[in-house]
Design a protein around this motif. Structure first.
Motif, PDB file in Angstrom:
ATOM      1  N   VAL A  68     -21.337 -26.434   6.241  1.00 34.15           N
ATOM      2  CA  VAL A  68     -21.319 -25.239   7.092  1.00 34.15           C
ATOM      3  C   VAL A  68     -22.705 -24.598   7.069  1.00 34.15           C
ATOM      4  O   VAL A  68     -23.268 -24.370   5.983  1.00 34.15           O
ATOM      5  CB  VAL A  68     -20.278 -24.218   6.581  1.00 34.15           C
ATOM      6  CG1 VAL A  68     -20.274 -22.978   7.463  1.00 34.15           C
ATOM      7  CG2 VAL A  68     -18.899 -24.859   6.526  1.00 34.15           C
ATOM      8  N   PRO A  69     -23.301 -24.315   8.227  1.00 37.84           N
ATOM      9  CA  PRO A  69     -24.626 -23.662   8.236  1.00 37.84           C
ATOM     10  C   PRO A  69     -24.586 -22.331   7.504  1.00 37.84           C
ATOM     11  O   PRO A  69     -23.595 -21.596   7.547  1.00 37.84           O
ATOM     12  CB  PRO A  69     -24.903 -23.461   9.738  1.00 37.84           C
ATOM     13  CG  PRO A  69     -24.053 -24.479  10.419  1.00 37.84           C
ATOM     14  CD  PRO A  69     -22.824 -24.617   9.585  1.00 37.84           C
ATOM     15  N   LEU A  70     -25.673 -22.032   6.823  1.00 33.79           N
ATOM     16  CA  LEU A  70     -25.763 -20.784   6.077  1.00 33.79           C
ATOM     17  C   LEU A  70     -26.007 -19.614   7.027  1.00 33.79           C
ATOM     18  O   LEU A  70     -26.717 -19.754   8.027  1.00 33.79           O
ATOM     19  CB  LEU A  70     -26.894 -20.862   5.058  1.00 33.79           C
ATOM     20  CG  LEU A  70     -26.749 -21.967   3.999  1.00 33.79           C
ATOM     21  CD1 LEU A  70     -28.007 -22.049   3.145  1.00 33.79           C
ATOM     22  CD2 LEU A  70     -25.531 -21.722   3.125  1.00 33.79           C
ATOM     23  N   ALA A  71     -25.416 -18.475   6.719  1.00 28.38           N
ATOM     24  CA  ALA A  71     -25.611 -17.282   7.535  1.00 28.38           C
ATOM     25  C   ALA A  71     -26.959 -16.651   7.213  1.00 28.38           C
ATOM     26  O   ALA A  71     -27.346 -16.545   6.044  1.00 28.38           O
ATOM     27  CB  ALA A  71     -24.494 -16.277   7.285  1.00 28.38           C
ATOM     28  N   VAL A 112     -35.594 -20.282   8.560  1.00 32.39           N
ATOM     29  CA  VAL A 112     -36.465 -20.952   9.519  1.00 32.39           C
ATOM     30  C   VAL A 112     -36.037 -20.510  10.911  1.00 32.39           C
ATOM     31  O   VAL A 112     -34.959 -19.926  11.095  1.00 32.39           O
ATOM     32  CB  VAL A 112     -36.397 -22.490   9.400  1.00 32.39           C
ATOM     33  CG1 VAL A 112     -36.950 -22.952   8.066  1.00 32.39           C
ATOM     34  CG2 VAL A 112     -34.960 -22.992   9.591  1.00 32.39           C
ATOM     35  N   PHE A 113     -36.883 -20.808  11.906  1.00 31.53           N
ATOM     36  CA  PHE A 113     -36.637 -20.364  13.271  1.00 31.53           C
ATOM     37  C   PHE A 113     -36.667 -21.577  14.195  1.00 31.53           C
ATOM     38  O   PHE A 113     -37.642 -22.332  14.202  1.00 31.53           O
ATOM     39  CB  PHE A 113     -37.698 -19.354  13.694  1.00 31.53           C
ATOM     40  CG  PHE A 113     -37.828 -18.192  12.742  1.00 31.53           C
ATOM     41  CD1 PHE A 113     -36.953 -17.128  12.805  1.00 31.53           C
ATOM     42  CD2 PHE A 113     -38.812 -18.195  11.763  1.00 31.53           C
ATOM     43  CE1 PHE A 113     -37.064 -16.062  11.917  1.00 31.53           C
ATOM     44  CE2 PHE A 113     -38.943 -17.142  10.875  1.00 31.53           C
ATOM     45  CZ  PHE A 113     -38.058 -16.068  10.945  1.00 31.53           C
ATOM     46  N   VAL A 135     -25.551 -20.321  15.822  1.00 31.71           N
ATOM     47  CA  VAL A 135     -26.919 -20.649  15.411  1.00 31.71           C
ATOM     48  C   VAL A 135     -27.891 -20.073  16.433  1.00 31.71           C
ATOM     49  O   VAL A 135     -27.839 -20.442  17.617  1.00 31.71           O
ATOM     50  CB  VAL A 135     -27.120 -22.172  15.294  1.00 31.71           C
ATOM     51  CG1 VAL A 135     -28.575 -22.501  14.989  1.00 31.71           C
ATOM     52  CG2 VAL A 135     -26.211 -22.741  14.208  1.00 31.71           C
ATOM     53  N   PRO A 136     -28.790 -19.171  16.035  1.00 32.72           N
ATOM     54  CA  PRO A 136     -29.744 -18.586  16.983  1.00 32.72           C
ATOM     55  C   PRO A 136     -30.899 -19.544  17.288  1.00 32.72           C
ATOM     56  O   PRO A 136     -31.265 -20.385  16.467  1.00 32.72           O
ATOM     57  CB  PRO A 136     -30.245 -17.346  16.245  1.00 32.72           C
ATOM     58  CG  PRO A 136     -30.133 -17.705  14.802  1.00 32.72           C
ATOM     59  CD  PRO A 136     -28.920 -18.597  14.684  1.00 32.72           C
ATOM     60  N   ALA A 284     -31.275 -20.869   5.992  1.00 30.69           N
ATOM     61  CA  ALA A 284     -30.496 -20.359   7.117  1.00 30.69           C
ATOM     62  C   ALA A 284     -31.399 -20.314   8.344  1.00 30.69           C
ATOM     63  O   ALA A 284     -32.631 -20.255   8.228  1.00 30.69           O
ATOM     64  CB  ALA A 284     -29.951 -18.974   6.809  1.00 30.69           C
ATOM     65  N   VAL A 285     -30.800 -20.333   9.525  1.00 31.95           N
ATOM     66  CA  VAL A 285     -31.549 -20.229  10.777  1.00 31.95           C
ATOM     67  C   VAL A 285     -31.475 -18.782  11.244  1.00 31.95           C
ATOM     68  O   VAL A 285     -30.385 -18.238  11.444  1.00 31.95           O
ATOM     69  CB  VAL A 285     -30.984 -21.170  11.854  1.00 31.95           C
ATOM     70  CG1 VAL A 285     -31.848 -21.117  13.107  1.00 31.95           C
ATOM     71  CG2 VAL A 285     -30.896 -22.602  11.323  1.00 31.95           C
TER      72      VAL A 285
END
Length: 292
Positions: A68-71, A112-113, A135-136, A284-285
């Motif tokens: 699961v992607p990190l918040a 990261v972006f 995810v932004p 996280a993103v």
């Protein structure tokens, strides 16, 4: 004035009410004229957070992610100071107050972006995937590709994605005159304003190539920042600017709107590769615009 006996009786009644209130649960609020109002118990908030985590886990499984992607943490109350990366300056950069050119945002958190360039591929499933995963990302658009379907990027904008400037026709800008560079940059400002209602303040020169004329033209068009990138992700591999071939806190990651016509895979495959790596390394993103 009321007679003394009446005042004494009211005082006694007031003390009784206060005494009865002290014995009740602190979450209970006595309204002026009716039933008590119950403050929401803390467990309700916990339950809501659990539902969000469950939804994220379900989305990660549905889209084939390993974890699961990190918040991302909350946006910083005080924005970091953005300066031009050493070696990326042009003559008179500070004196002319030209927009900073940078590849990494100075942060301590492991974020990261993700930034996506041009607009060639227009995959509706990619939009759905990113929305469900929450995810932004930031889009840098070129009109010669976007004009095929302005509506696709309008849908993207409605989902909370910021749309930025990547010129009208994606030329090698240093080869152009000042007037032609200005037309490429300001012209794209006009296109984005016409179709999406905003004039961007972020600009990425095609191929990452620019000169002093580019930055002066960009400034005249209302650009305040020129983010490049420190790593690039493809559907089947990563590329890095740094010698250690790693990602770092605050790195800007580049990819492109591409599909099977150009890659051995889809935008969704690229996202899986990107998220699997950054999540496994504890990143996280975050949303780039929140830091500028």
């Amino acid at each position: 004035m009321r007679p003394l006996g009446v005042r004494t009786g009211l005082a006694a009644l007031t003390l009784a009410v206060l005494a009865s209130g002290c014995g009740k649960d602190s979450d209970t609020v006595e309204p002026a004229g009716g039933q008590p109002l119950q403050a929401p118990p803390a467990r309700a908030l916990d339950s809501y957070a659990d539902k969000l985590r469950a939804a994220r886990a379900a989305a990660a499984k549905r889209w084939g992610l390993k974890k699961v992607p990190l918040a991302a943490p909350p946006p910083p109350a005080k924005k970091p100071r953005i300066t031009t990366r050493d070696g990326f300056e042009v003559d008179g950069h500070e004196r002319l107050e030209l927009p900073p050119v940078f590849t990494t945002v100075p942060v301590k958190e492991k974020v990261v972006f993700l930034t996506i360039d041009d607009g060639a591929e227009k995959d509706p499933e990619f939009l759905r995937m990113m929305t469900e995963l929450k995810v932004p990302y930031s889009a840098f658009l070129s009109d010669y590709l976007v004009e095929e379907d302005y509506g696709y990027f309008k849908d993207m904008q409605k989902r909370g994605v910021a749309l930025h400037n990547h010129t009208l026709h994606h030329p090698y800008l240093p080869a152009l005159s000042r007037s032609k560079q200005t037309r490429e940059i300001c012209g794209m400002q006009d296109v984005i304003e016409k179709h999406y209602g905003t004039r961007p303040v972020l600009f990425r020169p095609p191929y990452g190539n620019y000169d002093r004329t580019t930055l002066r033209a960009a400034k005249s068009c209302g650009i305040t920042h020129v983010p490049l990138w420190n790593a690039e992700v493809f559907v089947d591999h990563w590329e890095y600017r740094e010698w250690d071939r790693e990602i770092h806190p605050g790195d800007i990651v580049l990819t492109h709107f591409r599909g099977r016509d150009d890659w051995d895979g889809t935008m969704r495959d690229m996202v899986r590769r990107f998220l699997d790596k950054v999540t496994a390394e504890g990143y996280a993103v975050a949303r780039l615009e929140d830091y500028l």
